[in-house]
Design a protein around this motif. Structure first.
Motif, PDB file in Angstrom:
ATOM      1  N   LEU A 151      17.805  34.407  21.435  1.00 11.18           N
ATOM      2  CA  LEU A 151      19.452  34.800  21.192  1.00 11.18           C
ATOM      3  C   LEU A 151      19.313  35.915  19.889  1.00 11.18           C
ATOM      4  O   LEU A 151      20.043  36.583  19.818  1.00 11.18           O
ATOM      5  N   LEU A 152      18.556  35.550  18.896  1.00 12.55           N
ATOM      6  CA  LEU A 152      18.440  36.460  17.868  1.00 12.55           C
ATOM      7  C   LEU A 152      17.884  37.995  18.351  1.00 12.55           C
ATOM      8  O   LEU A 152      18.582  38.910  17.954  1.00 12.55           O
ATOM      9  N   LYS A 153      16.869  37.912  19.184  1.00 17.38           N
ATOM     10  CA  LYS A 153      16.566  39.149  19.783  1.00 17.38           C
ATOM     11  C   LYS A 153      17.544  39.922  20.727  1.00 17.38           C
ATOM     12  O   LYS A 153      17.562  41.066  20.354  1.00 17.38           O
ATOM     13  N   ASP A 154      18.120  39.175  21.391  1.00 25.28           N
ATOM     14  CA  ASP A 154      19.255  39.746  22.164  1.00 25.28           C
ATOM     15  C   ASP A 154      20.613  40.350  21.260  1.00 25.28           C
ATOM     16  O   ASP A 154      20.932  41.255  21.544  1.00 25.28           O
ATOM     17  N   SER A 155      20.626  39.503  20.049  1.00 28.55           N
ATOM     18  CA  SER A 155      21.782  40.218  19.269  1.00 28.55           C
ATOM     19  C   SER A 155      21.791  41.297  18.661  1.00 28.55           C
ATOM     20  O   SER A 155      22.669  41.947  18.223  1.00 28.55           O
ATOM     21  N   VAL A 156      20.298  41.846  18.496  1.00 25.31           N
ATOM     22  CA  VAL A 156      19.962  43.170  18.003  1.00 25.31           C
ATOM     23  C   VAL A 156      19.550  44.216  18.929  1.00 25.31           C
ATOM     24  O   VAL A 156      19.044  45.241  18.672  1.00 25.31           O
ATOM     25  N   CYS A 157      19.501  43.921  20.120  1.00 21.79           N
ATOM     26  CA  CYS A 157      19.151  44.768  21.101  1.00 21.79           C
ATOM     27  C   CYS A 157      19.988  45.918  21.378  1.00 21.79           C
ATOM     28  O   CYS A 157      21.075  46.050  20.742  1.00 21.79           O
ATOM     29  N   ALA A 158      19.537  47.047  22.024  1.00 20.52           N
ATOM     30  CA  ALA A 158      20.174  48.230  21.914  1.00 20.52           C
ATOM     31  C   ALA A 158      21.456  48.304  23.086  1.00 20.52           C
ATOM     32  O   ALA A 158      22.036  49.140  22.818  1.00 20.52           O
ATOM     33  N   GLU A 159      21.311  47.334  24.008  1.00 15.03           N
ATOM     34  CA  GLU A 159      22.290  47.347  25.080  1.00 15.03           C
ATOM     35  C   GLU A 159      23.556  46.500  24.524  1.00 15.03           C
ATOM     36  O   GLU A 159      23.519  45.257  24.227  1.00 15.03           O
ATOM     37  N   LEU A 160      24.408  47.354  24.461  1.00 24.61           N
ATOM     38  CA  LEU A 160      25.643  46.781  23.760  1.00 24.61           C
ATOM     39  C   LEU A 160      26.449  45.370  24.422  1.00 24.61           C
ATOM     40  O   LEU A 160      26.741  44.398  23.756  1.00 24.61           O
ATOM     41  N   VAL A 161      26.569  45.475  25.773  1.00 23.20           N
ATOM     42  CA  VAL A 161      26.969  44.340  26.592  1.00 23.20           C
ATOM     43  C   VAL A 161      26.060  43.206  26.154  1.00 23.20           C
ATOM     44  O   VAL A 161      26.599  42.035  25.761  1.00 23.20           O
ATOM     45  N   LYS A 162      24.768  43.262  26.087  1.00 16.30           N
ATOM     46  CA  LYS A 162      23.772  42.262  26.027  1.00 16.30           C
ATOM     47  C   LYS A 162      23.929  41.694  24.446  1.00 16.30           C
ATOM     48  O   LYS A 162      24.027  40.541  24.207  1.00 16.30           O
ATOM     49  N   SER A 163      24.310  42.530  23.456  1.00 17.30           N
ATOM     50  CA  SER A 163      23.874  42.218  22.074  1.00 17.30           C
ATOM     51  C   SER A 163      25.503  41.741  21.869  1.00 17.30           C
ATOM     52  O   SER A 163      25.364  40.766  20.880  1.00 17.30           O
ATOM     53  N   ARG A 164      26.461  41.870  22.382  1.00 17.93           N
ATOM     54  CA  ARG A 164      27.632  41.502  22.260  1.00 17.93           C
ATOM     55  C   ARG A 164      27.852  40.196  22.578  1.00 17.93           C
ATOM     56  O   ARG A 164      28.433  39.374  22.265  1.00 17.93           O
ATOM     57  N   ASN A 165      27.312  39.797  23.858  1.00 15.69           N
ATOM     58  CA  ASN A 165      27.328  38.394  24.403  1.00 15.69           C
ATOM     59  C   ASN A 165      26.467  37.381  23.655  1.00 15.69           C
ATOM     60  O   ASN A 165      26.721  36.365  23.547  1.00 15.69           O
ATOM     61  N   ALA A 166      25.240  38.127  23.266  1.00 16.87           N
ATOM     62  CA  ALA A 166      24.438  37.336  22.238  1.00 16.87           C
ATOM     63  C   ALA A 166      25.257  36.871  20.947  1.00 16.87           C
ATOM     64  O   ALA A 166      25.220  35.676  20.304  1.00 16.87           O
ATOM     65  N   ALA A 167      26.095  37.826  20.384  1.00 12.55           N
ATOM     66  CA  ALA A 167      26.595  37.560  19.263  1.00 12.55           C
ATOM     67  C   ALA A 167      27.786  36.692  19.237  1.00 12.55           C
ATOM     68  O   ALA A 167      27.963  35.709  18.470  1.00 12.55           O
ATOM     69  N   LEU A 168      28.240  36.387  20.539  1.00 13.87           N
ATOM     70  CA  LEU A 168      29.509  35.602  20.724  1.00 13.87           C
ATOM     71  C   LEU A 168      29.020  34.135  21.050  1.00 13.87           C
ATOM     72  O   LEU A 168      29.613  33.195  20.849  1.00 13.87           O
ATOM     73  N   ASP A 169      27.493  33.979  21.255  1.00 14.49           N
ATOM     74  CA  ASP A 169      26.845  32.722  21.342  1.00 14.49           C
ATOM     75  C   ASP A 169      26.197  32.291  20.201  1.00 14.49           C
ATOM     76  O   ASP A 169      25.655  31.210  19.990  1.00 14.49           O
ATOM     77  N   LEU A 170      26.169  33.091  19.230  1.00 17.95           N
ATOM     78  CA  LEU A 170      25.554  32.820  17.713  1.00 17.95           C
ATOM     79  C   LEU A 170      26.386  31.781  17.265  1.00 17.95           C
ATOM     80  O   LEU A 170      27.452  31.649  17.350  1.00 17.95           O
ATOM     81  N   PRO A 171      25.730  30.893  16.514  1.00 18.59           N
ATOM     82  CA  PRO A 171      26.677  29.849  15.646  1.00 18.59           C
ATOM     83  C   PRO A 171      27.677  30.360  14.922  1.00 18.59           C
ATOM     84  O   PRO A 171      27.434  31.540  13.942  1.00 18.59           O
ATOM     85  N   ARG A 172      28.823  30.018  14.588  1.00 21.09           N
ATOM     86  CA  ARG A 172      29.776  30.586  13.768  1.00 21.09           C
ATOM     87  C   ARG A 172      30.116  29.624  12.845  1.00 21.09           C
ATOM     88  O   ARG A 172      30.478  28.495  12.998  1.00 21.09           O
ATOM     89  N   ILE A 173      29.986  30.111  11.638  1.00 20.91           N
ATOM     90  CA  ILE A 173      30.337  29.288  10.272  1.00 20.91           C
ATOM     91  C   ILE A 173      31.703  29.437   9.699  1.00 20.91           C
ATOM     92  O   ILE A 173      31.978  30.625   9.496  1.00 20.91           O
ATOM     93  N   THR A 174      32.431  28.490   9.466  1.00 18.06           N
ATOM     94  CA  THR A 174      33.710  28.690   8.757  1.00 18.06           C
ATOM     95  C   THR A 174      33.542  28.048   7.407  1.00 18.06           C
ATOM     96  O   THR A 174      33.177  27.020   7.429  1.00 18.06           O
ATOM     97  N   LEU A 175      33.874  28.706   6.221  1.00 18.73           N
ATOM     98  CA  LEU A 175      33.935  28.317   5.045  1.00 18.73           C
ATOM     99  C   LEU A 175      35.174  27.858   4.324  1.00 18.73           C
ATOM    100  O   LEU A 175      35.287  27.795   3.131  1.00 18.73           O
ATOM    101  N   GLN A 176      36.243  27.817   5.231  1.00 20.90           N
ATOM    102  CA  GLN A 176      37.373  27.353   4.493  1.00 20.90           C
ATOM    103  C   GLN A 176      37.888  26.466   5.666  1.00 20.90           C
ATOM    104  O   GLN A 176      37.487  26.209   6.807  1.00 20.90           O
ATOM    105  N   ASP A 177      39.132  25.679   5.267  1.00 24.36           N
ATOM    106  CA  ASP A 177      39.788  24.802   6.437  1.00 24.36           C
ATOM    107  C   ASP A 177      40.231  25.389   7.594  1.00 24.36           C
ATOM    108  O   ASP A 177      40.836  26.659   7.335  1.00 24.36           O
ATOM    109  N   ASP A 178      40.463  25.026   8.701  1.00 30.25           N
ATOM    110  CA  ASP A 178      40.944  25.454   9.865  1.00 30.25           C
ATOM    111  C   ASP A 178      42.450  25.655   9.342  1.00 30.25           C
ATOM    112  O   ASP A 178      43.168  25.093   9.086  1.00 30.25           O
ATOM    113  N   LEU A 179      42.871  26.909  10.129  1.00 32.15           N
ATOM    114  CA  LEU A 179      44.325  27.256   9.926  1.00 32.15           C
ATOM    115  C   LEU A 179      45.152  26.535  11.295  1.00 32.15           C
ATOM    116  O   LEU A 179      44.276  26.541  12.243  1.00 32.15           O
ATOM    117  N   ILE A 180      46.203  26.390  10.949  1.00 30.59           N
ATOM    118  CA  ILE A 180      47.031  25.771  12.196  1.00 30.59           C
ATOM    119  C   ILE A 180      47.677  27.067  12.927  1.00 30.59           C
ATOM    120  O   ILE A 180      48.240  27.635  12.404  1.00 30.59           O
TER     121      ILE A 180
END
Length: 146
Positions: A21-50
């Protein structure tokens, strides 16, 4: 002598990503790298908003033209910005050696499932019980635990 009440200091989060997934996230194919970026873990450092809008059909992702390493996700009136930073593990991994008990709050079904995993991750005890939705005390006794 005054006894202080116990408190917990924030939750922890450890995120680890597969090398593929890390390799895919930096590949030259935009569609592939964007899909990989959406699958990467997402870290939120504040409380969720309503959310300030009704619905739940999903949101919209916005990428800068020609880019794939950052995006904005907009859903129900809240926009969240994400940026791919690096391929390292994020967070401090806790020590989870030995047996582990679990308590699964299935509040919509007014049920709690609970049990124990052994050191290899096998379930060695499991049970469930009913409880009223909104009840905070859903933790149950595990037989033999002291």
């Amino acid at each position: 002598m005054t006894q202080e009440s116990p408190t917990f200091t924030g939750g922890g989060s450890v995120q680890k990503t597969s090398q593929e997934l890390l390799k895919d996230s930096v590949c030259a194919e935009l569609v592939k790298s964007r899909n990989a970026a959406l699958d990467l873990p997402r870290i939120t450092l504040q409380d969720d908003l309503i959310p300030n809008q009704e619905g739940g059909a999903g949101g919209t992702y916005y990428f800068q033209y020609g880019k794939s390493n950052s995006f904005i996700y907009e859903c129900r009136g809240i926009s969240t910005y994400y940026k791919v930073i690096n391929g390292e593990e994020w967070g401090t991994r806790p020590d989870c050696s030995g047996k582990v008990n679990y308590f699964m709050d299935l509040w919509k079904m007014e049920e709690v499932k609970y049990g124990t995993f052994d050191e290899a991750g096998n379930v060695i005890f499991s049970a469930s019980k009913s409880f009223s939705a909104g009840t905070k005390d859903f933790i149950s006794e595990i037989p033999g635990e002291q």
